[in-house]
Design an enzyme around this catalytic site. Structure first.
Site, short mmCIF file in Angstrom:
data_model
loop_
_atom_site.label_atom_id
_atom_site.label_comp_id
_atom_site.label_asym_id
_atom_site.label_seq_id
_atom_site.Cartn_x
_atom_site.Cartn_y
_atom_site.Cartn_z
N ARG A 1 71.36 -94.43 -16.68
CA ARG A 1 71.23 -94.32 -15.22
C ARG A 1 69.90 -93.69 -14.79
O ARG A 1 69.22 -94.22 -13.90
CB ARG A 1 72.42 -93.56 -14.64
CG ARG A 1 73.71 -94.37 -14.63
CD ARG A 1 74.86 -93.56 -14.08
NE ARG A 1 75.09 -92.36 -14.88
CZ ARG A 1 75.84 -91.33 -14.49
NH1 ARG A 1 76.43 -91.34 -13.31
NH2 ARG A 1 76.02 -90.30 -15.29
N ASN B 1 78.08 -95.46 -12.90
CA ASN B 1 78.94 -95.82 -14.05
C ASN B 1 80.30 -96.23 -13.54
O ASN B 1 80.74 -95.76 -12.49
CB ASN B 1 79.16 -94.59 -14.95
CG ASN B 1 78.00 -94.30 -15.87
OD1 ASN B 1 77.13 -95.15 -16.08
ND2 ASN B 1 77.98 -93.10 -16.41
#
EC number: 6.2.-.-
Length: 742
Positions: free
Chosen positions: A19, A37
């Site tokens: 990320r 996520n």
């Protein structure tokens, strides 16, 4: 024109810095949107022009974080929302958990710099990590991989760690185990009375002094405890063998650096790359002679298992050690590696004098991986830390959930959902209550990871395998797969093979379709079915399981196949000196009347017999010992082989046995024997010119045999496949079982 897309990324993309990588890439490219996520992987919302989306996808694939593995990437249209920046947003939980869990990874160079930097607040902190390294599988309870779902949940971040954890430009952004001396787990040293005597860096210094002074200690690692002692001290290594009741089985040795490994072992550049890789497996290499390493570490063999420090604790420990160390799994025979200090002191208090522990719980035990290099390929003898859970992708998504239970030895379990086949870490032999508990705990772990309830279970045909008995108690459809066919299927799964091929499945034991013990099987196999073409001619195991530990019994049985008892008593064969006259008579009666004498075609047992006939080993203290000893005597300059016949689909080695007892040179016997096995494989292969070849089963862990087979088959222009992602031994059975139903 502004495009609005959702990018769905699946694979190992959680807990590996994916990320923040996406965040920084989008900031650099000036793309607006968000990343998060969920239970399936990572989702990325993008709003920008078409060119930048293409550039983003290109850089995503090319420069993703070092531990990330992208299995699939899907780009979908989405409604335009007019984002004005790029953000990392909160994880989402869906009802379909499919994200792949990362293996535990050895400490990275950046973290090594941190713990060695006196000005860094993590100086000498033994549980340092970041998104590029550290515990993953061993600390996770379920997905998504967030701190609340790990054994780090109870540790509240201090301001400094919190700042790193929430900064997308920092390599510790959402590194779930991130911590420091102030806010993280504590290191503590205990004596065998379970009394704490030191903590923190002083505990490390103290235990190093104890090791240097010849003590046997236990040290907690990523997935369990190690038993540790000075690898150069004959007295302490001998004592460890006595306390552990491990007469000759080799110990792995951990070295401070690759430079130190080179002082004790010979290895090529490829092997060096494996030893120093992010996985840091135990790697079998050639031992150097005349070093100060104890001769008791790997008695009678020229190989040694070497590995490097893979946790910050190990790195710091070596600052205070004088020598390399034995670091072997802390467990009782037939039991799994121990995760908890109190259990260790209860079970191994007679073995260790001190225990170095820390209070970050190991949720999922995982042992060290063991590998060797075959023709510039990594071949796994134990598939565990660093490599597992191992994922093999299918070409099509499945509409059912399948669980495969593997074999009884070298147990693993495998799970299939959608297009994923996931293999658990090595569990071990299911020969004790504790190992069966570990087996069931691992089943529950993966079911919890993925909210997994199997529609069907696949297991071995052996009615007495613990895994098979366990499956029979469940109210779920069961499919049973023959053991050696499952071995072949495991190779097919790795390479996505489906069509007919010629499989050589050679190992120690497996339940045959006729109820006998198979282990020297040649099969015509496809993904749908198999036909047993040839097998080594049956002989009898005198005393069943006892014969596995006493190769002299197997050798005697092969002599009974070829000579009368009276004829044998007239012969001058070293093997016969291992038996009294009464024992010979009794064993002959057992053989004649089939009393506790089971038929087998096992090539693994033939290796045992040859070691005994060559007067190399009449008993063995660990599995595969005879194969290693035969390999020691192999001489590549000896090109001859023994005679054999194939009649009625049976590979008959009677003439080989008759010739061996006339020879006394161990090198000649061992070299000609391995050459004969290679010749059998090549000769049979040449009768099936249109088929590719699969080599699988524990016998092919013999490096000399496998390398020679590969060389000779390639001379015949054969395409050869063997296990690489999973182990050649029974650790591969579960993935083969799974593949049959996909």
């Amino acid at each position: 024109m502004i495009n609005s897309k959702i990018v769905k990324v699946k694979g190992i993309v959680q807990g590996v810095g994916f990320r923040p990588f996406v965040y920084n890439l989008c900031k650099k490219l000036k793309i607006n949107g968000w990343v998060n996520n969920d239970d399936e992987g990572v989702n990325i919302a993008l709003e920008t022009d078409e060119f930048l989306i293409e550039e983003f996808i290109k850089q995503l694939k090319t420069y993703s974080p070092p531990l990330a593995v992208i299995d699939s990437l899907e780009i979908l249209d989405k409604e335009f929302e007019n984002f004005n920046d790029f953000q990392i947003i909160e994880s989402k939980n869906n009802s379909n958990k499919t994200t792949i869990i990362s293996p535990d990874i050895s400490i990275c160079q950046d973290c090594i710099k941190d713990i060695n930097d006196e000005n860094n607040f993590r100086y000498n902190y033994a549980l340092t990590n970041c998104t590029n390294c550290g515990p993953r599988y061993s600390i996770i309870k379920t997905v998504p991989y967030d701190r609340v779902n790990t054994s780090m949940e109870k540790f509240t971040l201090c301001p400094l760690c919190q700042e790193e954890y929430t900064d997308p430009t920092n390599r510790r952004y959402h590194a779930q185990p991130v911590c420091c001396e102030k806010c993280g787990p504590k290191l503590e040293l205990f004596n065998k009375e379970n009394k704490k005597i030191e903590e923190g860096i002083e505990a490390i210094k103290k235990i190093a002094t104890l090791i240097n002074n010849g003590e046997i200690v236990a040290i907690k690692g990523l997935g369990g405890f190690h038993l540790v002692c000075d690898a150069t001290n004959d007295k302490v290594v001998k004592e460890l063998r006595l306390r552990k009741n491990r007469p000759t089985k080799p110990y792995a040795v951990m070295f401070k650096s690759i430079e130190e490994v080179s002082d004790y072992a010979v290895f090529n550049e490829f092997e060096k790359d494996i030893i120093t890789s992010k996985e840091k497996p135990i790697t079998l290499v050639k031992k150097k002679q005349n070093t100060n390493l104890s001769s008791l570490i790997a008695p009678n063999i020229s190989k040694i298992g070497v590995f490097l420090p893979y946790t910050p604790l190990h790195i710091i420990l070596f600052k205070f050690l004088n020598n390399p160390i034995i670091a072997t799994s802390a467990n009782l025979k037939d039991e799994p590696i121990i995760r908890h200090k109190d259990e260790l002191l209860s079970k191994l208090g007679h073995v260790v004098d001190f225990v170095l522990d820390f209070n970050r719980e190991i949720i999922n035990a995982v042992d060290d991986s063991v590998v060797q290099v075959i023709k510039d390929n990594v071949v796994k003898l134990r598939n565990a830390r660093g490599y597992t859970p191992t994922t093999i992708k299918l070409e099509t998504k499945q509409n059912k959930k399948i669980m495969a239970l593997g074999a009884n030895q070298k147990s693993t379990i495998s799970f299939c959902f959608e297009d994923n086949m996931i293999v658990s870490p090595h569990i071990g032999d299911l020969n004790s209550i504790e190992s069966l508990e570990y087996f069931t705990r691992t089943v529950e772990t993966f079911k919890r990871f993925y909210d997994f309830e199997p529609d069907v279970i696949v297991c071995d045909k052996h009615p007495n395998y613990e895994s098979t008995k366990w499956a029979s108690k469940l109210n779920i459809k069961i499919v049973k797969i023959q053991h050696h066919y499952a071995h072949i299927l495991s190779v097919m799964a790795e390479y996505k093979l489906k069509d007919k091929l010629l499989g050589f499945s050679f190992d120690g034991t497996g339940y045959g379709d006729d109820g006998n013990i198979w282990g020297g099987e040649v099969m015509l196999a496809s993904k749908e079915n198999y036909k047993r073409l040839f097998h080594f001619k049956y002989f009898k195991l005198l005393g069943g399981e006892k014969a596995v530990k006493e190769p002299k019994r197997v050798a005697l049985s092969l002599l009974f196949e070829n000579y009368t008892l009276d004829e044998l008593k007239q012969m001058n064969i070293a093997l016969l000196n291992e038996f009294t006259n009464t024992q010979l008579n009794n064993f002959y009666m057992m053989w004649q009347k089939d009393i506790n004498a089971f038929l087998t075609s096992s090539l693994g047992r033939v290796f045992d017999a040859i070691a005994s006939l060559a007067n190399i080993a009449h008993t063995q203290s660990y599995e595969g010992e005879t194969g290693l000893l035969i390999e020691e005597y192999y001489d590549k300059n000896i090109l001859d082989s023994y005679e054999y016949q194939i009649e009625n689909q049976e590979i008959d080695i009677s003439n080989m046995i008759k010739t061996i007892i006339t020879e006394s040179n161990k090198k000649i016997i061992c070299s000609k024997f391995i050459n004969t096995i290679v010749k059998i494989i090549v000769d049979i292969s040449n009768n099936y010119n249109d088929l590719d070849i699969v080599l699988t089963g524990g016998v092919f862990q013999n490096k000399t045999l496998l390398e020679k087979c590969i060389d000779e088959l390639k001379k015949e222009n054969k395409k050869v496949y063997f296990n690489k992602k999973v182990s050649l031994n029974d650790g591969s059975i579960s993935i083969g079982q799974l593949y049959f139903l996909t």
